[in-house]
Each structure stands twice: as C-alpha cells, then as structure tokens.
Design a protein around this motif. Structure first.
Motif, PDB file in Angstrom:
ATOM      1  N   ARG A  30       0.835  -1.201   0.000  1.00 41.39           N
ATOM      2  CA  ARG A  30       0.000   0.000   0.000  1.00 41.39           C
ATOM      3  C   ARG A  30       0.867   1.247   0.000  1.00 41.39           C
ATOM      4  O   ARG A  30       1.633   1.481   0.935  1.00 41.39           O
ATOM      5  N   ASP A  31       0.747   2.076  -1.041  1.00 43.58           N
ATOM      6  CA  ASP A  31       1.482   3.336  -1.112  1.00 43.58           C
ATOM      7  C   ASP A  31       1.132   4.247   0.064  1.00 43.58           C
ATOM      8  O   ASP A  31       1.990   4.923   0.630  1.00 43.58           O
ATOM      9  N   ASP A  32      -0.164   4.287   0.408  1.00 41.73           N
ATOM     10  CA  ASP A  32      -0.602   5.249   1.417  1.00 41.73           C
ATOM     11  C   ASP A  32      -0.208   4.861   2.827  1.00 41.73           C
ATOM     12  O   ASP A  32      -0.329   5.656   3.748  1.00 41.73           O
ATOM     13  N   TYR A  33       0.278   3.629   3.030  1.00 39.20           N
ATOM     14  CA  TYR A  33       0.783   3.243   4.343  1.00 39.20           C
ATOM     15  C   TYR A  33       2.266   3.578   4.487  1.00 39.20           C
ATOM     16  O   TYR A  33       2.786   3.666   5.585  1.00 39.20           O
ATOM     17  N   CYS A  34       2.964   3.728   3.359  1.00 38.73           N
ATOM     18  CA  CYS A  34       4.400   4.018   3.393  1.00 38.73           C
ATOM     19  C   CYS A  34       4.615   5.477   3.760  1.00 38.73           C
ATOM     20  O   CYS A  34       4.143   6.382   3.066  1.00 38.73           O
ATOM     21  N   ASP A  35       5.343   5.732   4.869  1.00 39.62           N
ATOM     22  CA  ASP A  35       5.572   7.116   5.290  1.00 39.62           C
ATOM     23  C   ASP A  35       6.827   7.713   4.668  1.00 39.62           C
ATOM     24  O   ASP A  35       7.142   8.878   4.879  1.00 39.62           O
ATOM     25  N   GLY A  36       7.580   6.921   3.904  1.00 36.53           N
ATOM     26  CA  GLY A  36       8.750   7.441   3.209  1.00 36.53           C
ATOM     27  C   GLY A  36       9.924   7.762   4.105  1.00 36.53           C
ATOM     28  O   GLY A  36      10.859   8.448   3.694  1.00 36.53           O
ATOM     29  N   LEU A  37       9.917   7.248   5.343  1.00 36.32           N
ATOM     30  CA  LEU A  37      10.999   7.554   6.281  1.00 36.32           C
ATOM     31  C   LEU A  37      12.151   6.553   6.180  1.00 36.32           C
ATOM     32  O   LEU A  37      13.245   6.822   6.646  1.00 36.32           O
ATOM     33  N   GLY A  38      11.898   5.404   5.605  1.00 32.22           N
ATOM     34  CA  GLY A  38      12.982   4.458   5.362  1.00 32.22           C
ATOM     35  C   GLY A  38      13.445   3.676   6.570  1.00 32.22           C
ATOM     36  O   GLY A  38      14.615   3.302   6.646  1.00 32.22           O
ATOM     37  N   ASN A  39      12.556   3.405   7.543  1.00 28.56           N
ATOM     38  CA  ASN A  39      12.959   2.574   8.673  1.00 28.56           C
ATOM     39  C   ASN A  39      13.335   1.168   8.207  1.00 28.56           C
ATOM     40  O   ASN A  39      14.099   0.468   8.845  1.00 28.56           O
ATOM     41  N   CYS A  40      12.809   0.777   7.042  1.00 29.16           N
ATOM     42  CA  CYS A  40      13.108  -0.543   6.479  1.00 29.16           C
ATOM     43  C   CYS A  40      14.460  -0.570   5.781  1.00 29.16           C
ATOM     44  O   CYS A  40      15.029  -1.635   5.548  1.00 29.16           O
ATOM     45  N   LEU A  41      14.992   0.609   5.431  1.00 28.29           N
ATOM     46  CA  LEU A  41      16.199   0.700   4.616  1.00 28.29           C
ATOM     47  C   LEU A  41      17.407   0.004   5.254  1.00 28.29           C
ATOM     48  O   LEU A  41      18.041  -0.857   4.635  1.00 28.29           O
ATOM     49  N   PRO A  42      17.770   0.366   6.507  1.00 22.43           N
ATOM     50  CA  PRO A  42      18.945  -0.285   7.098  1.00 22.43           C
ATOM     51  C   PRO A  42      18.722  -1.750   7.426  1.00 22.43           C
ATOM     52  O   PRO A  42      19.679  -2.483   7.660  1.00 22.43           O
ATOM     53  N   ALA A  43      17.451  -2.202   7.450  1.00 24.44           N
ATOM     54  CA  ALA A  43      17.172  -3.601   7.773  1.00 24.44           C
ATOM     55  C   ALA A  43      17.477  -4.528   6.606  1.00 24.44           C
ATOM     56  O   ALA A  43      17.692  -5.724   6.800  1.00 24.44           O
ATOM     57  N   CYS A  44      17.500  -3.985   5.382  1.00 25.05           N
ATOM     58  CA  CYS A  44      17.702  -4.825   4.196  1.00 25.05           C
ATOM     59  C   CYS A  44      19.176  -5.179   4.018  1.00 25.05           C
ATOM     60  O   CYS A  44      20.013  -4.286   3.824  1.00 25.05           O
ATOM     61  N   PRO A  45      19.518  -6.456   4.045  1.00 23.62           N
ATOM     62  CA  PRO A  45      20.935  -6.850   3.933  1.00 23.62           C
ATOM     63  C   PRO A  45      21.459  -6.860   2.504  1.00 23.62           C
ATOM     64  O   PRO A  45      22.668  -6.975   2.284  1.00 23.62           O
ATOM     65  N   THR A  46      20.571  -6.747   1.511  1.00 26.86           N
ATOM     66  CA  THR A  46      21.016  -6.848   0.119  1.00 26.86           C
ATOM     67  C   THR A  46      20.932  -5.530  -0.642  1.00 26.86           C
ATOM     68  O   THR A  46      21.261  -5.490  -1.829  1.00 26.86           O
ATOM     69  N   GLY A  47      20.483  -4.459   0.030  1.00 32.58           N
ATOM     70  CA  GLY A  47      20.359  -3.168  -0.647  1.00 32.58           C
ATOM     71  C   GLY A  47      19.239  -3.125  -1.667  1.00 32.58           C
ATOM     72  O   GLY A  47      19.310  -2.378  -2.647  1.00 32.58           O
ATOM     73  N   ALA A  48      18.197  -3.912  -1.439  1.00 38.57           N
ATOM     74  CA  ALA A  48      17.096  -3.996  -2.398  1.00 38.57           C
ATOM     75  C   ALA A  48      16.122  -2.839  -2.288  1.00 38.57           C
ATOM     76  O   ALA A  48      15.273  -2.657  -3.164  1.00 38.57           O
ATOM     77  N   ILE A  49      16.223  -2.035  -1.209  1.00 36.47           N
ATOM     78  CA  ILE A  49      15.253  -0.967  -0.977  1.00 36.47           C
ATOM     79  C   ILE A  49      15.895   0.394  -1.217  1.00 36.47           C
ATOM     80  O   ILE A  49      16.959   0.703  -0.691  1.00 36.47           O
ATOM     81  N   THR A  50      15.233   1.209  -2.007  1.00 35.90           N
ATOM     82  CA  THR A  50      15.683   2.573  -2.282  1.00 35.90           C
ATOM     83  C   THR A  50      14.473   3.507  -2.196  1.00 35.90           C
ATOM     84  O   THR A  50      13.327   3.060  -2.105  1.00 35.90           O
ATOM     85  N   PHE A  51      14.744   4.819  -2.260  1.00 41.05           N
ATOM     86  CA  PHE A  51      13.675   5.808  -2.292  1.00 41.05           C
ATOM     87  C   PHE A  51      13.370   6.198  -3.735  1.00 41.05           C
ATOM     88  O   PHE A  51      14.256   6.209  -4.586  1.00 41.05           O
ATOM     89  N   THR A  52      12.122   6.513  -3.986  1.00 41.24           N
ATOM     90  CA  THR A  52      11.738   7.025  -5.297  1.00 41.24           C
ATOM     91  C   THR A  52      10.684   8.119  -5.124  1.00 41.24           C
ATOM     92  O   THR A  52       9.925   8.118  -4.162  1.00 41.24           O
ATOM     93  N   GLU A  53      10.680   9.063  -6.047  1.00 40.43           N
ATOM     94  CA  GLU A  53       9.658  10.114  -6.067  1.00 40.43           C
ATOM     95  C   GLU A  53       8.702   9.787  -7.200  1.00 40.43           C
ATOM     96  O   GLU A  53       9.098   9.753  -8.368  1.00 40.43           O
ATOM     97  N   ARG A  54       7.449   9.510  -6.855  1.00 41.52           N
ATOM     98  CA  ARG A  54       6.504   9.144  -7.900  1.00 41.52           C
ATOM     99  C   ARG A  54       5.067   9.444  -7.482  1.00 41.52           C
ATOM    100  O   ARG A  54       4.793   9.738  -6.324  1.00 41.52           O
ATOM    101  N   GLU A  55       4.187   9.356  -8.474  1.00 39.00           N
ATOM    102  CA  GLU A  55       2.763   9.509  -8.224  1.00 39.00           C
ATOM    103  C   GLU A  55       2.304   8.337  -7.356  1.00 39.00           C
ATOM    104  O   GLU A  55       2.615   7.175  -7.630  1.00 39.00           O
TER     105      GLU A  55
END
Length: 225
Positions: free
Chosen positions: A39-64
């Motif tokens: 769900r896009d509307d549940y994602c707050d865009g703060l990236g708490n999940c970012l450091p948890a990913c061991p493979t670097g699969a998560i990044t930020f994007t600016e989109r509709e």
C-alpha cells in the motif's frame, strides 16, 4: 500526488522478511517469498526498512502515489497488534520521580529560528558551530535538555513523521556551506526517528566532509539509552 516512497528491487530481495518486520506502518508484506510494497498510502517514506535490508534492495523514489489517507492509516494501525510504537498511547508514573531543585531554568538557546525547514543554510551562527539536530519530542522527554544537550551548540529541530520534508538535502547544504565543528543527533527510540538519523547520515556522506558525528537515543521517558 508525488511523494517519497520506497522501491523494492525484487531481483535483489532474498526474502529474509527483515524489512517487513521493520515497517511499523504495515506497508510491506512478504508475497511468494519476496518483499512487496502493498500500500502506497501506508508508506511514510521515512525508510525505517532501509537499514534492515541486507542486500540493498530498498531505495527511495519520487513518484505519483495513492493519496495519503490519515484516517485509513490509523484504522490500519489499530488492526495491527500494538500499532506503531511511536504512536502508541502510554502513561508514565511521574509522581514518584524525585523533585527538581526549585530554581528558574535558564534557556541555552542562542539563535532563531530552530526549525530545520525554516533555518537559512548560510546563517552566520553556523560558522564553527557544534551542530545539534534534535527530534521534536526529545526536549519534552528529557527534563534537563537545555543543559545536557543544547549548551554550547546550535540547535535545529524537526520531525520527519510530521514535516514530510527532504531533510537530507537541507542538511547537506548546511554541512557543505559552513565550517561545522561537530554534529550531534538526539533522537527518540521510536522507529519514526530512524528517518531523522537516516537523513543526517545521508547528509554527512553527501557533504564530502569528515565531521565528528554522535547519535544519542532517548527512551520514551527521556533516559539516554
């Protein structure tokens, strides 16, 4: 509307599920062994999940993205066991705390403005400054915040959960354009403060400078962890 949202590279995702556990908003779920932004509307865009990913699969994007619906998110969190730790209602026993000495507190604030979004990046008080970036809640949680953290420092405050601002870009400009002597971040233990720490570390890296950096994490009752 255009928002900052995470992007998950399924080819890099190893299915460990750590990002789903770290996402206290419930925006990420494991589907067919891969992490999915459900769900896009549940994602707050703060990236708490970012450091948890061991493979670097998560990044930020600016989109509709789907419109952010606060009421829908609150209802969603209410269904999740415990909800977001940063939004859970709690009460503390302050009656048994030792009484503070009866004296008038003196402010350690030496400049204005202090809100990160409002402060000019080339303010003269940044020259040679020991910079303090504090999450909004920290000054209320810690009873002697001025003396303990603010004395001798230039203070900036912000909350990535509420401001929806690009803090990393503003901080990078401040670090690049001024002679900052040191950088201290005071944050709360709640997950949403991870967005503030992520912005600070991103800015340090982007500035290209070697600036001493220190992170202080406070408990919900203001104790240094």
């Amino acid at each position: 509307m255009i928002r900052t949202i995470i992007h998950i590279d399924e080819e890099k995702c190893n299915g460990c599920g750590l990002c789903a556990e770290a996402c206290h908003e419930g925006a990420i779920a494991m589907v067919d062994g891969k992490a999915k932004l459900i769900r896009d509307d549940y994602c707050d865009g703060l990236g708490n999940c970012l450091p948890a990913c061991p493979t670097g699969a998560i990044t930020f994007t600016e989109r509709e993205a789907a419109a952010f619906d606060p009421d829908a998110v609150k209802a969603h969190l209410a269904k999740r066991e415990g909800g977001c730790p940063g939004s859970m209602s709690q009460s503390f026993d302050t009656a048994s705390a030792p009484a503070a000495p009866a004296k008038e507190a003196v402010s350690a604030l030496s400049h204005w403005p202090v809100q990160l979004q409002l402060v000019p990046v080339n303010a003269p008080y940044f020259d040679g400054a020991h910079l303090l970036l504090a999450a909004d809640c920290t000054a209320y949680a810690h009873g002697d915040f001025h003396n303990t953290f603010m004395a001798g420092k230039i203070t900036l405050v912000g909350c990535p959960k509420l401001d929806h601002a690009q803090y990393a870009e503003k901080l990078t400009a401040i670090l690049q354009m001024n002679d900052i002597a040191s950088f201290t971040l005071v944050r709360m233990e709640v997950p949403c403060c991870g967005g503030l720490e992520h912005a600070a570390r991103t800015a340090l890296s982007a500035s290209g400078k070697e600036i001493p950096f220190h992170v202080v994490t406070l408990s919900l009752q203001g104790k240094v962890l």
